[in-house]
Scaffold this active site. Structure first.
Site, short mmCIF file in Angstrom:
data_model
loop_
_atom_site.label_atom_id
_atom_site.label_comp_id
_atom_site.label_asym_id
_atom_site.label_seq_id
_atom_site.Cartn_x
_atom_site.Cartn_y
_atom_site.Cartn_z
CE LYS A 25 -8.86 4.10 3.31
NZ LYS A 25 -7.74 5.11 3.38
NE ARG A 48 -3.00 2.50 3.19
CZ ARG A 48 -2.49 3.26 4.14
NH1 ARG A 48 -1.39 2.92 4.77
NH2 ARG A 48 -3.07 4.41 4.47
CB THR A 54 -7.66 0.99 11.09
OG1 THR A 54 -8.05 1.37 9.78
CG2 THR A 54 -7.17 2.22 11.82
NE ARG A 87 -5.02 17.10 8.06
CZ ARG A 87 -4.76 16.07 8.84
NH1 ARG A 87 -4.82 16.22 10.16
NH2 ARG A 87 -4.44 14.89 8.35
#
Length: 282
Positions: free
Chosen positions: A198, A15, A256, A56
Protein backbone atom coordinates in the site's frame (compact mmCIF):
# COMPACT_ATOMS: atom_id res chain seq x y z
CA UNK A 1 -26.53 -12.36 3.91
CA UNK A 2 -24.59 -9.24 2.87
CA UNK A 3 -21.58 -11.25 1.70
CA UNK A 4 -23.94 -13.30 -0.50
CA UNK A 5 -25.41 -10.11 -1.99
CA UNK A 6 -21.94 -8.72 -2.67
CA UNK A 7 -20.80 -12.01 -4.20
CA UNK A 8 -23.85 -12.17 -6.50
CA UNK A 9 -23.37 -8.51 -7.45
CA UNK A 10 -19.91 -9.46 -8.79
CA UNK A 11 -17.39 -8.81 -6.01
CA UNK A 12 -14.05 -10.36 -7.01
CA UNK A 13 -12.08 -9.75 -3.82
CA UNK A 14 -13.18 -9.27 -0.19
CA UNK A 15 -10.97 -7.11 2.04
CA UNK A 16 -10.72 -8.00 5.72
CA UNK A 17 -9.59 -4.93 7.67
CA UNK A 18 -7.43 -6.23 10.53
CA UNK A 19 -7.47 -2.79 12.19
CA UNK A 20 -10.83 -3.95 13.56
CA UNK A 21 -12.43 -7.19 14.69
CA UNK A 22 -11.35 -10.27 16.61
CA UNK A 23 -9.86 -13.41 14.98
CA UNK A 24 -13.20 -15.21 15.29
CA UNK A 25 -14.94 -12.38 13.38
CA UNK A 26 -12.51 -12.75 10.49
CA UNK A 27 -12.82 -16.55 10.60
CA UNK A 28 -16.61 -16.30 10.25
CA UNK A 29 -16.27 -14.02 7.21
CA UNK A 30 -13.70 -16.26 5.55
CA UNK A 31 -16.03 -19.24 6.08
CA UNK A 32 -18.95 -17.34 4.51
CA UNK A 33 -16.87 -16.29 1.48
CA UNK A 34 -15.50 -19.79 0.90
CA UNK A 35 -19.02 -21.26 1.13
CA UNK A 36 -20.12 -18.83 -1.61
CA UNK A 37 -17.25 -20.03 -3.81
CA UNK A 38 -18.39 -23.63 -3.46
CA UNK A 39 -22.08 -22.85 -3.91
CA UNK A 40 -21.60 -20.88 -7.14
CA UNK A 41 -18.37 -22.51 -8.41
CA UNK A 42 -16.73 -19.09 -8.75
CA UNK A 43 -13.53 -18.07 -6.99
CA UNK A 44 -13.25 -14.94 -4.85
CA UNK A 45 -10.02 -13.50 -3.47
CA UNK A 46 -9.63 -12.70 0.23
CA UNK A 47 -7.26 -9.85 1.08
CA UNK A 48 -6.18 -9.29 4.70
CA UNK A 49 -5.23 -5.66 5.32
CA UNK A 50 -2.67 -5.22 8.12
CA UNK A 51 -3.08 -2.15 10.33
CA UNK A 52 0.58 -1.07 10.27
CA UNK A 53 2.29 1.46 12.58
CA UNK A 54 -0.42 4.09 13.01
CA UNK A 55 0.83 6.99 15.16
CA UNK A 56 -1.66 8.39 17.67
CA UNK A 57 -1.79 11.05 20.38
CA UNK A 58 -2.64 10.02 23.96
CA UNK A 59 -5.75 11.11 25.82
CA UNK A 60 -6.89 14.61 26.87
CA UNK A 61 -8.31 15.80 30.17
CA UNK A 62 -11.98 16.66 30.79
CA UNK A 63 -14.21 15.79 27.85
CA UNK A 64 -11.25 14.43 25.88
CA UNK A 65 -10.73 17.45 23.61
CA UNK A 66 -8.54 20.57 23.48
CA UNK A 67 -8.68 23.67 21.27
CA UNK A 68 -5.32 24.69 19.78
CA UNK A 69 -4.99 28.32 18.69
CA UNK A 70 -2.94 29.26 15.63
CA UNK A 71 0.38 30.73 16.76
CA UNK A 72 0.26 29.12 20.21
CA UNK A 73 2.87 26.74 21.56
CA UNK A 74 2.11 23.04 21.96
CA UNK A 75 4.41 20.46 23.52
CA UNK A 76 4.45 16.77 22.55
CA UNK A 77 5.79 14.56 25.34
CA UNK A 78 6.95 10.97 25.09
CA UNK A 79 6.03 10.26 28.71
CA UNK A 80 3.18 12.73 29.11
CA UNK A 81 0.28 11.69 31.32
CA UNK A 82 -2.73 13.62 29.98
CA UNK A 83 -3.27 16.16 27.21
CA UNK A 84 -4.31 19.84 27.54
CA UNK A 85 -4.34 22.87 25.22
CA UNK A 86 -0.63 23.27 26.11
CA UNK A 87 0.55 19.78 25.17
CA UNK A 88 -0.21 16.10 24.80
CA UNK A 89 1.38 12.66 25.14
CA UNK A 90 2.79 11.07 21.97
CA UNK A 91 3.86 7.55 23.06
CA UNK A 92 6.05 6.78 20.03
CA UNK A 93 9.80 7.04 20.82
CA UNK A 94 10.78 6.68 17.14
CA UNK A 95 9.10 10.04 16.40
CA UNK A 96 11.38 11.87 18.87
CA UNK A 97 14.45 10.31 17.22
CA UNK A 98 13.43 11.29 13.69
CA UNK A 99 11.75 14.72 13.92
CA UNK A 100 13.97 17.74 13.23
CA UNK A 101 13.49 21.45 13.84
CA UNK A 102 11.11 22.70 11.15
CA UNK A 103 9.40 19.32 10.61
CA UNK A 104 5.65 19.44 9.92
CA UNK A 105 3.42 17.41 12.26
CA UNK A 106 -0.18 16.83 11.19
CA UNK A 107 -3.01 15.76 13.51
CA UNK A 108 -6.39 14.23 12.59
CA UNK A 109 -5.79 13.86 8.84
CA UNK A 110 -4.14 17.27 8.65
CA UNK A 111 -6.98 19.27 10.22
CA UNK A 112 -4.47 20.64 12.78
CA UNK A 113 -0.90 21.43 11.74
CA UNK A 114 2.16 21.91 13.95
CA UNK A 115 5.75 22.90 13.16
CA UNK A 116 8.60 21.62 15.35
CA UNK A 117 10.57 24.48 16.94
CA UNK A 118 12.73 22.60 19.44
CA UNK A 119 13.36 18.86 19.67
CA UNK A 120 14.59 17.09 22.80
CA UNK A 121 15.07 13.41 23.61
CA UNK A 122 11.54 13.07 24.98
CA UNK A 123 9.84 16.40 24.12
CA UNK A 124 9.02 18.31 20.95
CA UNK A 125 8.07 21.98 21.35
CA UNK A 126 5.95 23.07 18.40
CA UNK A 127 4.12 26.12 17.11
CA UNK A 128 0.53 25.64 15.95
CA UNK A 129 0.49 26.58 12.22
CA UNK A 130 -3.17 25.66 11.67
CA UNK A 131 -5.35 25.60 14.78
CA UNK A 132 -8.40 23.53 15.59
CA UNK A 133 -9.81 20.97 17.99
CA UNK A 134 -7.86 17.81 18.82
CA UNK A 135 -9.19 14.86 20.79
CA UNK A 136 -8.28 11.48 22.27
CA UNK A 137 -6.18 9.10 20.19
CA UNK A 138 -6.26 11.18 17.01
CA UNK A 139 -3.85 10.08 14.27
CA UNK A 140 -0.52 11.81 13.67
CA UNK A 141 1.20 12.13 10.27
CA UNK A 142 4.78 13.24 9.58
CA UNK A 143 4.91 14.04 5.85
CA UNK A 144 8.59 15.01 5.61
CA UNK A 145 10.05 12.48 8.06
CA UNK A 146 11.33 8.96 7.31
CA UNK A 147 10.57 7.04 10.49
CA UNK A 148 13.03 4.39 11.73
CA UNK A 149 10.37 1.73 12.18
CA UNK A 150 9.16 -1.40 10.44
CA UNK A 151 5.86 -1.47 8.58
CA UNK A 152 5.08 -4.56 10.72
CA UNK A 153 4.04 -4.00 14.36
CA UNK A 154 3.70 -6.69 17.04
CA UNK A 155 -0.04 -6.71 16.36
CA UNK A 156 0.61 -7.19 12.64
CA UNK A 157 2.85 -10.21 13.33
CA UNK A 158 0.06 -11.84 15.37
CA UNK A 159 -2.62 -10.91 12.82
CA UNK A 160 -0.53 -12.29 9.97
CA UNK A 161 -0.42 -15.72 11.61
CA UNK A 162 -4.22 -15.63 12.03
CA UNK A 163 -4.78 -14.60 8.40
CA UNK A 164 -2.40 -17.15 6.90
CA UNK A 165 -3.94 -19.92 9.01
CA UNK A 166 -7.37 -18.87 7.68
CA UNK A 167 -6.00 -19.22 4.13
CA UNK A 168 -6.20 -15.64 2.86
CA UNK A 169 -5.04 -15.14 -0.74
CA UNK A 170 -3.46 -11.70 -0.33
CA UNK A 171 -1.73 -9.73 2.44
CA UNK A 172 -1.80 -5.93 2.16
CA UNK A 173 1.08 -4.13 3.90
CA UNK A 174 0.21 -0.66 5.25
CA UNK A 175 2.46 2.41 5.46
CA UNK A 176 5.26 0.97 3.29
CA UNK A 177 8.24 3.33 3.33
CA UNK A 178 10.96 1.30 1.60
CA UNK A 179 11.55 -1.97 -0.26
CA UNK A 180 12.91 -3.60 2.91
CA UNK A 181 9.41 -3.40 4.43
CA UNK A 182 8.06 -5.64 1.67
CA UNK A 183 11.08 -7.97 1.86
CA UNK A 184 10.47 -8.46 5.60
CA UNK A 185 6.84 -9.47 4.99
CA UNK A 186 7.80 -11.79 2.13
CA UNK A 187 10.09 -13.76 4.46
CA UNK A 188 7.28 -14.15 6.99
CA UNK A 189 4.64 -15.15 4.43
CA UNK A 190 6.87 -17.89 2.94
CA UNK A 191 4.85 -18.13 -0.27
CA UNK A 192 1.50 -18.81 1.45
CA UNK A 193 -0.14 -15.66 0.03
CA UNK A 194 0.55 -12.88 -2.47
CA UNK A 195 1.70 -9.45 -1.22
CA UNK A 196 0.11 -6.08 -1.97
CA UNK A 197 2.14 -2.98 -1.02
CA UNK A 198 0.00 0.00 0.00
CA UNK A 199 1.55 3.27 -1.14
CA UNK A 200 0.37 5.92 1.33
CA UNK A 201 3.68 7.57 2.34
CA UNK A 202 5.48 10.08 0.08
CA UNK A 203 8.76 8.30 0.90
CA UNK A 204 7.44 5.15 -0.76
CA UNK A 205 6.97 7.00 -4.05
CA UNK A 206 10.70 7.84 -4.04
CA UNK A 207 11.43 4.08 -3.87
CA UNK A 208 8.64 3.06 -6.25
CA UNK A 209 10.68 0.84 -8.60
CA UNK A 210 12.37 -1.12 -5.77
CA UNK A 211 8.99 -1.66 -4.06
CA UNK A 212 7.45 -2.79 -7.36
CA UNK A 213 10.22 -5.37 -7.80
CA UNK A 214 9.28 -7.06 -4.51
CA UNK A 215 5.47 -6.76 -4.66
CA UNK A 216 2.81 -8.90 -6.35
CA UNK A 217 0.42 -5.93 -6.53
CA UNK A 218 0.28 -2.24 -5.59
CA UNK A 219 -2.43 -0.18 -3.90
CA UNK A 220 -2.60 3.57 -4.48
CA UNK A 221 -3.95 4.46 -1.01
CA UNK A 222 -5.02 8.03 -1.62
CA UNK A 223 -6.33 8.73 1.88
CA UNK A 224 -3.03 9.07 3.72
CA UNK A 225 -1.22 10.17 0.54
CA UNK A 226 -3.63 13.14 0.40
CA UNK A 227 -2.77 14.02 3.99
CA UNK A 228 1.00 13.71 3.66
CA UNK A 229 1.31 15.52 0.32
CA UNK A 230 -0.69 18.44 -1.14
CA UNK A 231 -4.00 17.11 -2.52
CA UNK A 232 -3.22 18.53 -5.96
CA UNK A 233 -0.15 16.24 -6.11
CA UNK A 234 -2.20 13.06 -5.58
CA UNK A 235 -3.75 12.74 -9.11
CA UNK A 236 -0.42 12.95 -11.00
CA UNK A 237 1.16 10.62 -8.43
CA UNK A 238 -1.69 8.14 -8.98
CA UNK A 239 -1.12 8.33 -12.75
CA UNK A 240 2.64 7.86 -12.33
CA UNK A 241 2.23 4.76 -10.14
CA UNK A 242 -0.26 3.20 -12.56
CA UNK A 243 2.05 3.86 -15.53
CA UNK A 244 4.91 2.08 -13.73
CA UNK A 245 2.58 -0.82 -12.86
CA UNK A 246 1.64 -1.13 -16.55
CA UNK A 247 5.30 -1.16 -17.54
CA UNK A 248 6.12 -3.95 -15.06
CA UNK A 249 2.89 -5.92 -15.46
CA UNK A 250 1.99 -5.40 -11.79
CA UNK A 251 -1.71 -5.44 -10.82
CA UNK A 252 -2.80 -2.12 -9.28
CA UNK A 253 -5.65 -1.06 -7.01
CA UNK A 254 -6.83 2.54 -6.58
CA UNK A 255 -8.44 2.99 -3.15
CA UNK A 256 -9.87 5.38 -0.55
CA UNK A 257 -12.92 7.64 -0.90
CA UNK A 258 -13.82 6.11 -4.28
CA UNK A 259 -17.47 6.05 -3.15
CA UNK A 260 -17.38 8.11 0.02
CA UNK A 261 -21.04 9.14 -0.35
CA UNK A 262 -22.14 5.50 0.16
CA UNK A 263 -21.98 6.20 3.92
CA UNK A 264 -25.18 8.26 3.63
CA UNK A 265 -26.51 7.84 0.08
CA UNK A 266 -27.65 4.84 -2.03
CA UNK A 267 -26.31 6.44 -5.23
CA UNK A 268 -22.86 7.85 -6.05
CA UNK A 269 -22.22 11.44 -7.03
CA UNK A 270 -21.36 12.14 -10.67
CA UNK A 271 -17.84 13.10 -9.55
CA UNK A 272 -17.43 9.72 -7.83
CA UNK A 273 -18.72 7.81 -10.85
CA UNK A 274 -16.25 9.68 -13.04
CA UNK A 275 -13.38 9.08 -10.58
CA UNK A 276 -14.08 5.34 -10.41
CA UNK A 277 -14.35 5.12 -14.21
CA UNK A 278 -11.05 6.98 -14.66
CA UNK A 279 -9.32 4.59 -12.26
CA UNK A 280 -10.71 1.60 -14.17
CA UNK A 281 -9.67 3.06 -17.56
CA UNK A 282 -6.17 3.79 -16.21
Amino acid sequence: ERIRELFLAGADVFRLNFSHGAPEDHAARVKAIRSMEKEFSRPAGILMDLQGPKLRLGKFEGNGTADLRTGAGFRLELNGAIGTAAGAPLPHPEVFKAVKRGSIILIDDGKVQLRAAKVGSDTIDTEVSVGGTVSNRKGVNLPDVLLPLSAMTDKDHKDLIVGLDLGVDWVALSFVQRADDVAELRKLVEGRAAIMAKLEKPGAIEHLDEILDLSDAIMVARGDLGVEMPPEDVPPTQKRILRRCHATGTPAVVATQMLDSMVHSPTPTRAEASDVATAVYD
